[in-house]
Design a protein around this motif. Structure first.
Motif, short mmCIF file in Angstrom:
data_model
loop_
_atom_site.label_atom_id
_atom_site.label_comp_id
_atom_site.label_asym_id
_atom_site.label_seq_id
_atom_site.Cartn_x
_atom_site.Cartn_y
_atom_site.Cartn_z
N PHE A 1 54.69 38.47 38.05
CA PHE A 1 53.73 38.15 37.02
C PHE A 1 52.36 38.17 37.65
O PHE A 1 52.23 38.26 38.88
N SER A 2 51.30 38.09 36.91
CA SER A 2 49.93 38.06 37.43
C SER A 2 49.34 36.67 37.28
O SER A 2 49.63 35.95 36.32
N TYR A 3 48.49 36.31 38.25
CA TYR A 3 47.89 34.96 38.25
C TYR A 3 46.50 35.01 38.87
O TYR A 3 46.13 34.17 39.70
N SER A 4 45.72 36.00 38.44
CA SER A 4 44.38 36.19 39.02
C SER A 4 43.44 35.03 38.71
O SER A 4 42.40 34.88 39.37
N HIS A 5 43.79 34.20 37.74
CA HIS A 5 42.93 33.07 37.38
C HIS A 5 43.05 31.91 38.38
O HIS A 5 42.21 31.01 38.39
N ARG A 6 44.07 31.94 39.25
CA ARG A 6 44.26 30.85 40.20
C ARG A 6 43.31 30.99 41.40
O ARG A 6 43.05 32.10 41.88
N ASP A 7 42.81 29.88 41.89
CA ASP A 7 41.89 29.89 43.03
C ASP A 7 42.10 28.62 43.84
O ASP A 7 41.90 27.51 43.34
N TRP A 8 42.56 28.79 45.09
CA TRP A 8 42.82 27.65 45.96
C TRP A 8 41.71 27.44 46.99
O TRP A 8 41.86 26.65 47.92
N GLY A 9 40.62 28.17 46.83
CA GLY A 9 39.53 28.06 47.79
C GLY A 9 39.74 29.01 48.96
O GLY A 9 38.95 29.93 49.19
N TRP A 10 40.80 28.82 49.71
CA TRP A 10 41.10 29.68 50.85
C TRP A 10 41.83 30.96 50.43
O TRP A 10 41.96 31.92 51.21
N ALA A 11 42.31 31.00 49.18
CA ALA A 11 43.00 32.19 48.66
C ALA A 11 42.88 32.20 47.14
O ALA A 11 42.73 31.16 46.51
N LYS A 12 42.94 33.40 46.59
CA LYS A 12 42.91 33.57 45.15
C LYS A 12 44.22 34.19 44.67
O LYS A 12 44.93 34.85 45.42
N GLY A 13 44.51 33.97 43.38
CA GLY A 13 45.71 34.54 42.80
C GLY A 13 45.59 36.05 42.65
O GLY A 13 44.51 36.63 42.78
N LYS A 14 46.71 36.69 42.36
CA LYS A 14 46.76 38.15 42.31
C LYS A 14 46.87 38.65 40.88
O LYS A 14 47.53 38.06 40.05
N GLY A 15 46.22 39.80 40.64
CA GLY A 15 46.22 40.39 39.32
C GLY A 15 46.22 41.90 39.40
O GLY A 15 46.67 42.50 40.40
N ALA A 16 45.67 42.54 38.38
CA ALA A 16 45.75 44.00 38.24
C ALA A 16 45.17 44.74 39.45
O ALA A 16 45.73 45.76 39.88
N VAL A 17 44.08 44.24 40.02
CA VAL A 17 43.47 44.92 41.18
C VAL A 17 44.40 44.84 42.38
O VAL A 17 44.61 45.83 43.09
N ASP A 18 44.97 43.68 42.62
CA ASP A 18 45.86 43.48 43.78
C ASP A 18 47.13 44.32 43.66
O ASP A 18 47.60 44.90 44.65
N TRP A 19 47.69 44.36 42.45
CA TRP A 19 48.95 45.11 42.24
C TRP A 19 48.70 46.61 42.09
O TRP A 19 49.64 47.38 42.12
N ARG A 20 47.42 46.99 41.93
CA ARG A 20 47.09 48.38 41.56
C ARG A 20 47.90 48.75 40.32
O ARG A 20 48.62 49.73 40.26
N SER A 21 47.71 47.90 39.32
CA SER A 21 48.57 47.94 38.13
C SER A 21 48.51 49.26 37.37
O SER A 21 49.52 49.72 36.82
N GLU A 22 47.35 49.88 37.31
CA GLU A 22 47.27 51.15 36.58
C GLU A 22 48.10 52.22 37.28
O GLU A 22 48.71 53.06 36.62
#
Length: 436
Positions: A196-217
């Motif tokens: 699943f995608s979770y780009s809205h998450r932000d832990w300060g030292w790391a961010k969640g992953k979404g379309a850019v990270d997965w290269r979803s297109e």
């Protein structure tokens, strides 16, 4: 495959996706969560909830032996329950492959069972006439190049958070390679359910992953090249595909920008997707049926989950519910398959579904003697209980009728259904109204 013109009204369905008409018609699917976490027997996320490293988690791989898994029996349970499609986990977040992947040693054919269980399950489901969906996690806590973030089991190990030895591009090529295997080696796959995608998450030292990270297109393009007729869900973070709310029932019809969407309610029987021995928070069969009916009454599909245990058996609590749902579906299937939301307003504690000129009234709470249905005056030609085709007599407003203290008043626009005092011996009674 281009989507027929009648499907273009769905705002979340691009022209280059497969034709979703079978999905919209079938309405009812079975989710199956099965993997190494089944042996842990305490929720499919326990690897990260308990922050277990790979070496400690390896014992579940070493001792994984679902020797009682009989795929034909799974398929028979599914068919008898009345589902029309099945979505099986190929790889969950733990990274374990349920098929004979050539890209990893972390796979089912390297466990004690030494069998491609995915192949067996797919073939058994097809023999029962069920459509096939693959769940595939975008996350992989086992892969050495998957970048650690706040959901990863190693998130608290600061020494291992370094990006120096991890390459997300390498992981994505691995992800693409496994998707290619799944969509090449197992025949036609009807549905690919990414998680699943979770780009809205932000832990300060790391961010969640979404379309850019997965290269979803790129992933989407690959999927459609390999299986042009396939359906996709919405978890690639591309704002398209089947909408998949889970673990809650939407309280209104799902729409975006006031336009309808294709959607699917994803629900567990007891709050856990994977086998959870000690979770006894089981929903009743009646509750699950009401959730199915409620979903279809809002133009949605219902994807009901089971989590077989570590030996590959479907536990008794799940079987009891599947059988109860199946018995109800045997008698009431036509109020579900091919049905959708009705334009009419359902009475209190009831739900409507509709197929063409047949209106189905699902009665959640049994009333005393009468149900008043609004807006149907002059439009009903015949009524019957669906389970046994016994006539349900009805009355409409008669200006000449003298109403006394023993008779019910009928509004001009309503129809009153005359019911037996005793509720029929079915979980959720359904009245079939034939409209003029």
């Amino acid at each position: 495959m281009n989507v027929p013109t009648e499907n273009l009204k769905y705002i979340n369905w691009p022209n280059n996706y497969g034709d979703p008409q079978w999905f919209i018609h079938d309405r009812f699917g079975l989710f199956i969560h099965f993997g190494l976490y089944s042996a842990g027997a305490r929720h499919e996320w326990f690897m990260t909830r308990e922050k277990i490293d790979l070496q400690a988690y390896k014992k579940y791989f070493d001792y994984f032996n679902p020797d009682l898994l009989h795929a034909k029996q799974w398929a028979q349970y599914a068919k008898k329950a009345g589902v029309k499609y099945v979505v099986i986990t190929t790889k969950h977040h733990e990274g374990f492959a349920l098929w004979d992947s050539k890209l990893t040693e972390y796979k089912v054919t390297n466990t004690v069972i030494k069998r491609d269980l995915l192949y067996e399950i797919v073939e058994a489901m097809r023999e029962e006439g069920l459509k096939i969906g693959f769940y595939h996690s975008l996350i992989d806590w086992n892969h050495p190049d998957f970048i650690i973030d706040g959901l990863h089991p190693l998130r608290d190990d600061v020494s291992k958070r370094s990006l120096a030895n991890r390459n997300m591009d390498t992981y994505i090529e691995y992800l693409k390679g496994q998707i290619r295997e799944l969509l090449t080696n197992y025949g036609e796959i009807n549905y690919l359910w990414f998680d699943f995608s979770y780009s809205h998450r932000d832990w300060g030292w790391a961010k969640g992953k979404g379309a850019v990270d997965w290269r979803s297109e790129e992933l989407e393009k690959l999927v459609l090249e390999l299986q042009p007729n396939i359906l996709l869900n919405d978890r690639l973070d591309l704002n398209r595909g089947i909408m998949t709310p889970e673990q809650f029932q939407p309280n209104r019809l799902n729409k975006e920008n006031n336009q309808p969407v294709i959607w699917e309610a994803c629900q567990t029987m007891n709050g856990s997707w994977g086998y959870h021995r000690d979770n006894l928070n089981w929903k009743s069969s009646d509750t699950l049926l009401k959730m199915l009916i409620d979903t279809v009454s809002k133009n949605g599909n219902f994807l009901l989950n089971i989590g077989p245990n570590g030996r590959g058996e479907i536990d008794e609590n799940s079987v009891v519910r599947l059988e109860a749902i199946g018995e109800w579906m045997r008698l009431h299937a036509r109020s579900i398959y091919g049905s959708k939301q009705s334009e009419f307003e359902a009475p209190i504690d009831c739900r409507y579904t509709q197929r063409s000129s047949q209106l189905y009234l699902h009665i959640f709470s049994w009333p005393y003697k009468h149900i008043h249905v609004k807006g149907l005056a002059g439009r009903v030609s015949y009524c019957q209980f669906l389970h046994d085709a016994s006539e349900v007599r009805f009355a409409e407003y008669d200006p000449k009728e003298v109403i006394t203290s023993t008779e019910t008043t009928i509004d001009r626009d309503s129809v009153v259904l005359n019911l037996p005092v005793q509720k029929p011996n079915v979980s959720i009674p359904v009245i079939e109204l034939f409209l003029k």
